[in-house]
Design a protein around this motif. Structure first.
Motif, PDB file in Angstrom:
ATOM      1  N   LEU A 738      22.076  -7.093  78.856  1.00 12.77           N
ATOM      2  CA  LEU A 738      23.131  -6.101  78.719  1.00 12.77           C
ATOM      3  C   LEU A 738      23.596  -6.006  77.273  1.00 12.77           C
ATOM      4  N   THR A 739      24.013  -4.816  76.897  1.00  7.55           N
ATOM      5  CA  THR A 739      24.674  -4.591  75.612  1.00  7.55           C
ATOM      6  C   THR A 739      25.898  -3.719  75.837  1.00  7.55           C
ATOM      7  N   CYS A 740      26.851  -3.770  74.893  1.00  9.88           N
ATOM      8  CA  CYS A 740      28.048  -2.946  75.004  1.00  9.88           C
ATOM      9  C   CYS A 740      28.447  -2.449  73.617  1.00  9.88           C
ATOM     10  N   GLN A 741      29.303  -1.437  73.588  1.00 11.84           N
ATOM     11  CA  GLN A 741      29.747  -0.822  72.336  1.00 11.84           C
ATOM     12  C   GLN A 741      31.152  -1.254  71.926  1.00 11.84           C
ATOM     13  N   THR A 742      31.949  -1.689  72.901  1.00 10.80           N
ATOM     14  CA  THR A 742      33.302  -2.177  72.613  1.00 10.80           C
ATOM     15  C   THR A 742      33.576  -3.390  73.503  1.00 10.80           C
ATOM     16  N   LEU A 743      34.753  -3.965  73.341  1.00  2.90           N
ATOM     17  CA  LEU A 743      35.141  -5.095  74.187  1.00  2.90           C
ATOM     18  C   LEU A 743      35.012  -4.715  75.664  1.00  2.90           C
ATOM     19  N   ALA A 744      34.360  -5.580  76.445  1.00  6.27           N
ATOM     20  CA  ALA A 744      34.214  -5.370  77.895  1.00  6.27           C
ATOM     21  C   ALA A 744      34.699  -6.620  78.616  1.00  6.27           C
ATOM     22  N   LEU A 745      35.669  -6.444  79.491  1.00  7.77           N
ATOM     23  CA  LEU A 745      36.288  -7.560  80.197  1.00  7.77           C
ATOM     24  C   LEU A 745      35.826  -7.601  81.651  1.00  7.77           C
ATOM     25  N   PHE A 746      35.614  -8.820  82.139  1.00 12.37           N
ATOM     26  CA  PHE A 746      35.248  -9.079  83.542  1.00 12.37           C
ATOM     27  C   PHE A 746      34.032  -8.244  83.970  1.00 12.37           C
ATOM     28  N   VAL A 747      33.009  -8.306  83.141  1.00 10.84           N
ATOM     29  CA  VAL A 747      31.778  -7.590  83.457  1.00 10.84           C
ATOM     30  C   VAL A 747      31.165  -8.231  84.697  1.00 10.84           C
ATOM     31  N   ALA A 748      30.915  -7.423  85.720  1.00 10.11           N
ATOM     32  CA  ALA A 748      30.422  -7.940  86.996  1.00 10.11           C
ATOM     33  C   ALA A 748      29.251  -7.100  87.469  1.00 10.11           C
ATOM     34  N   LEU A 749      28.200  -7.768  87.882  1.00 12.15           N
ATOM     35  CA  LEU A 749      27.005  -7.101  88.370  1.00 12.15           C
ATOM     36  C   LEU A 749      26.905  -7.258  89.879  1.00 12.15           C
ATOM     37  N   GLU A 750      26.480  -6.181  90.535  1.00  9.24           N
ATOM     38  CA  GLU A 750      26.249  -6.195  91.971  1.00  9.24           C
ATOM     39  C   GLU A 750      24.840  -5.664  92.228  1.00  9.24           C
ATOM     40  N   ALA A 751      24.150  -6.261  93.185  1.00 12.01           N
ATOM     41  CA  ALA A 751      22.806  -5.813  93.549  1.00 12.01           C
ATOM     42  C   ALA A 751      22.834  -5.237  94.961  1.00 12.01           C
ATOM     43  N   ASP A 752      21.866  -4.361  95.233  1.00 14.99           N
ATOM     44  CA  ASP A 752      21.820  -3.739  96.561  1.00 14.99           C
ATOM     45  C   ASP A 752      21.194  -4.648  97.611  1.00 14.99           C
ATOM     46  N   GLY A 753      20.681  -5.807  97.211  1.00 15.93           N
ATOM     47  CA  GLY A 753      20.118  -6.773  98.146  1.00 15.93           C
ATOM     48  C   GLY A 753      20.735  -8.137  97.959  1.00 15.93           C
ATOM     49  N   ALA A 754      20.485  -9.022  98.926  1.00 18.62           N
ATOM     50  CA  ALA A 754      21.062 -10.362  98.872  1.00 18.62           C
ATOM     51  C   ALA A 754      20.408 -11.180  97.764  1.00 18.62           C
ATOM     52  N   GLY A 755      21.209 -11.978  97.106  1.00 20.58           N
ATOM     53  CA  GLY A 755      20.726 -12.827  96.030  1.00 20.58           C
ATOM     54  C   GLY A 755      21.885 -13.300  95.187  1.00 20.58           C
ATOM     55  N   ARG A 756      21.569 -13.966  94.071  1.00 22.52           N
ATOM     56  CA  ARG A 756      22.637 -14.519  93.237  1.00 22.52           C
ATOM     57  C   ARG A 756      22.351 -14.251  91.766  1.00 22.52           C
ATOM     58  N   PHE A 757      23.382 -13.792  91.073  1.00 16.28           N
ATOM     59  CA  PHE A 757      23.333 -13.678  89.621  1.00 16.28           C
ATOM     60  C   PHE A 757      23.692 -15.026  89.001  1.00 16.28           C
ATOM     61  N   SER A 758      23.069 -15.334  87.869  1.00 14.81           N
ATOM     62  CA  SER A 758      23.341 -16.607  87.206  1.00 14.81           C
ATOM     63  C   SER A 758      24.722 -16.641  86.568  1.00 14.81           C
TER      64      SER A 758
END
Length: 798
Positions: A738-758
């Motif tokens: 991921l990249t961003c252009q300004t400060l980003a707070l509480f960035v959270a990713l969700e997937a459409d299937g079961a699993g775990r983000f690191s």
């Protein structure tokens, strides 16, 4: 041995239903599997299936045996049941926490036999028992829509709780078998140990059931064997190990387990034993009564959560699901869970997993939030229950403490009857508590004991919800009394064994029980999946304090999880910073029993909510936390590992556009006993429109980041971070950059299937790529990723 598990015939007493049922299992799950009732967890179906608990149910099957000198073993029978073989009643069960061994040799036939178990309605029997009490015994009506559950030795939250469905399930969940009668059988195997780094002295005491006198028994431990003569139905073997490999909790060392095997004739009993010392240290000091665990002479800060049953319906509980929940606790840097007193004594595999993972257990006895009878019959059941369960579990390295109950001292003040006649109900409670304590100490003389949770200490019946000076504390002023998150810094508990804040379950869970038309916190479906009175309103009201109101339902769910994580992080960061005054923080709660708005950090099904991702960071053994004072923000280094560790921190002021300016740096080598301030950042150094961002690293060189703002997030004029991401296959996982252009707070990713983000719920700054992994549970399909952050959730611009 004849295994009686498998397919049985299930009928109700009225003979309206007749269907196959798999045992072990529960009646509600069997009816749903046969499509006689809908899924109780979906929509508002709970209310359509409660009638099941009001009926009597009968299960039966046939079996063949050529031998008749047999005993029937039934474990985890829920709850009031009459057991018959070939039409003759052989037993009546009345305690789901006991194992029943019944000699059935006189009723068995050589050849075909029939066994029948008739379950009485728990609701009906509980009401009858209440009528038979010498005085009324109150139960928590706000928690339990099904009445009088305190009359039965059954999982208390089966009758409902402020996070649980109310179904009062029934069935058999443990062993169901016929075994050969013996003149002598192996009973309790007690393991006593005195361990130091230099030597471990281990005594194994084996109780013999029946007539064992004059016979020999083999006891093998850690590769050494002893042949011991049985005297007075007891055999004792002693072992001494030089320079033993000790068992340590997660994060402090290895979980070394030694094999223990006891053999009598053709009977073999096996255990795995970890060598360790665990002391509950309660010493009077200037503040009050301290409370800490000393493991292998190491004072250990306990980081963890409270465990409730893995599912509201026992038929849905599996080893695999249970192991995954416990593994998630360890993966979030927890070293202790508290098995809460409104649930159950778990199966053997639960404790085996905790031994293997290094997950210490604070274990309540199964009494919670109600008052209980103290009749001779009730106390006799309690006595037998405690002796059986502690004998079964006493060898486990992971069990650190046995606690009398959950919140029964407080319950004395909750009911009109006990407030008007406190002496009567206090004496009744004391009889129950002493019965539990006596049975424990006679079974496990060296076990750590604590009378109740919360409790200021033995024979102290004070208010451990608001008095933070002594013992363990349940701190609920932020959630139940509506105080600000900063109020967590107004108390200094010695050990906090309950505190929490609610959120909604994740969207993938909500989609399973609610149609899109019901995605509104005031809809009947969403309200039926909120069991704490006023809970949804409290979540929403808190958002108004801290955040601009979210755009749309899915962002509302996201913000609810962000603020839940912030609440618990605020408490944990501060309480860890005042170590060794405070030596434990166990938040309420780890898991869910069904899909519901609750205090859990793991969704029903085991998905990580944002709190659990945040816990992985704020429970890290080495961490730097931000604690505000009147004029400064102190960046405090914490080390929970053995030995000294050097931590470094650098602080920055960050604007909403993401520009950064360094404010200072600090480093120091710290031990595990006390913390150290690495840097004080004057609040005046932060200009309007800036927040504090800081990065720290330990000896491994890995850089971690966090932010702190002294003002509500709604006051920040956030800018659109315009987050972009790439996703590529990486082995069995997917790598997301991921990249961003300004400060980003509480960035959270969700997937459409079961699993775990690191990782999840993290801060991003422009010019810095962020890479993480997504491990899918099953699918090889490229996941569809949704990225949320505080700006897009509250401004509505993607």
């Amino acid at each position: 041995m004849i295994d009686l598990s498998g397919e049985w015939l299930l009928r109700d007493q009225q003979r309206s239903y007749s269907l196959p049922m798999m045992l072990p299992g529960d009646v509600v799950s069997a009816l749903q599997h046969a499509q006689f009732v809908p899924d109780p967890y979906s929509g508002q179906n709970e209310y359509e299936v409660r009638w099941i608990a009001e009926r009597d149910w009968i299960v039966s099957r046939t079996f063949h045996t050529d031998k008749t000198d047999l005993s029937l073993i039934l474990q985890d029978v829920d709850t009031i049941a009459e057991v018959s073989i070939n039409g003759t009643v052989v037993a009546t069960t009345q305690n789901s926490f006991r194992t029943y061994t019944i000699d059935v040799s006189e009723v068995l036939l050589s050849g075909e036999n029939e066994i029948t178990v008739r379950f009485a309605s728990s609701s009906r029997i509980a009401s009858q028992l209440q009528e038979e009490q010498p005085f009324y015994v109150p139960w928590h009506k706000e928690n339990c829509p099904l009445a009088n559950g305190n009359m039965l030795r059954k999982v208390q939250c089966d009758f409902g709780w402020d996070w649980n469905i109310a179904l009062a399930p029934l069935g058999v969940y443990g062993r169901m078998e016929l075994v050969q009668n013996r003149t002598a059988a192996i009973g309790q195997i007690r393991v006593d140990q005195i361990c130091t780094n230099e030597r471990a002295n281990v005594t194994v005491t084996v109780a013999i059931i029946g007539q064992g006198g004059g016979r020999n028994i083999s006891v093998e431990f850690a590769g050494e064997n002893r042949i011991i003569e049985i005297v007075d139905n007891t055999a004792t073997a002693e072992f001494s190990l030089n320079n033993p490999e000790l068992w340590w909790p997660a994060g402090l060392g290895d979980q070394v387990l030694h094999d223990l095997t006891v053999t009598l004739d053709d009977q073999i009993q096996a255990r795995r034993v970890g060598l360790r010392s665990i002391d509950l240290v309660t010493e009077t000091d200037a503040a009050g009564l301290g409370f800490k665990f000393r493991v292998n002479d190491h004072d250990t800060f306990m980081r963890g959560a409270d465990w409730i049953p893995a599912d509201a319906l026992p038929g849905r509980i599996t080893k695999e699901k249970t192991r995954a929940l416990l593994q998630s606790a360890v993966d979030a840097n927890m070293n202790m869970i508290r098995v809460w007193g409104g649930g159950r004594y778990e199966p053997d595999y639960f404790y085996d997993y905790c031994d293997e993972m290094g997950l210490l257990i604070w274990h309540d006895f199964m009494f919670a939030c109600n008052l209980y009878p103290s009749t001779p019959a009730f106390l006799a059941e309690v006595d037998a229950e405690v002796r059986e369960q502690t004998a079964r579990l006493g060898h486990h390295a992971s069990i650190a403490l046995w606690c009398g109950d959950n919140e029964l001292i407080g319950a004395l003040t909750w009911f009109e009857e006990s407030r008007k006649d406190r002496d009567r109900y206090l004496v009744s409670y004391d009889r129950l508590n002493r019965t539990v304590e006596t049975a424990l100490k006679e079974t496990l003389p060296h076990a750590n004991w604590w009378p109740s949770s919360p409790s200021p200490g033995p024979m102290n019946f004070g208010d451990a919800w608001h008095d933070d000076s002594s013992g363990d504390m349940h701190f609920w002023s932020v959630w139940h009394e509506g105080k600000d998150f900063s109020h967590y810094r107004d108390v200094k508990p010695r050990f906090c064994s309950e505190f929490g804040f609610q959120s909604f379950p994740s969207m993938n869970v909500i989609r399973d029980f609610a149609d899109e038309k019901d995605w509104n916190i005031a809809s009947p479906v969403m309200e039926s999946h909120q069991k704490n009175a006023g809970g949804n309103a409290r979540i929403a009201e808190t958002m108004f304090r801290y955040f601009r109101f979210p755009v749309g339902f899915e962002n509302f769910v996201y913000i609810s999880q962000v603020q839940q994580g912030l609440a618990i992080k605020t408490a944990v960061d501060y309480w860890r910073s005042i170590k060794p005054h405070c030596m434990g923080a166990l938040y309420w709660q780890l898991n869910d029993t069904w899909p519901v708005a609750s205090w859990s950090s793991l969704d029903y099904g085991g998905n990580w909510k944002l709190l659990h991702h945040m816990a992985k960071q704020f429970f890290a053994p080495e961490v730097v936390v931000a604690v505000p004072t009147a004029d400064d923000i102190a960046l405090i280094a914490i080390n929970d590992r053995r030995g000294e560790r050097e931590l470094r921190v650098t602080a920055y002021a960050v604007s909403m556009s993401g520009t950064q300016r360094e404010l200072g740096a600090g480093h120091r080598s710290i031990n595990s006993i006390e913390n150290a301030v690495l840097l004080n950042v004057p609040k005046q150094d932060l200009q309007i429109g800036e927040i504090l961002y800081f990065e720290w690293a330990g000896p491994d060189g890995v850089v971690h980041g966090d932010h702190f703002t002294n003002e509500p997030y709604k006051t920040l004029d956030l800018q659109n971070p315009e987050i972009e991401f790439d996703i590529v296959r990486s082995g069995e996982d997917w790598e997301v950059t991921l990249t961003c252009q300004t400060l980003a707070l509480f960035v959270a990713l969700e997937a459409d299937g079961a699993g775990r983000f690191s990782d999840n719920a993290f801060t991003m700054l422009p010019g810095r790529k962020r890479s993480l992994r997504f491990a899918p549970d099953l699918s090889d399909k490229k996941p569809e990723i949704t990225v949320r952050n505080l700006f897009t959730a509250t401004y509505g611009t993607a």
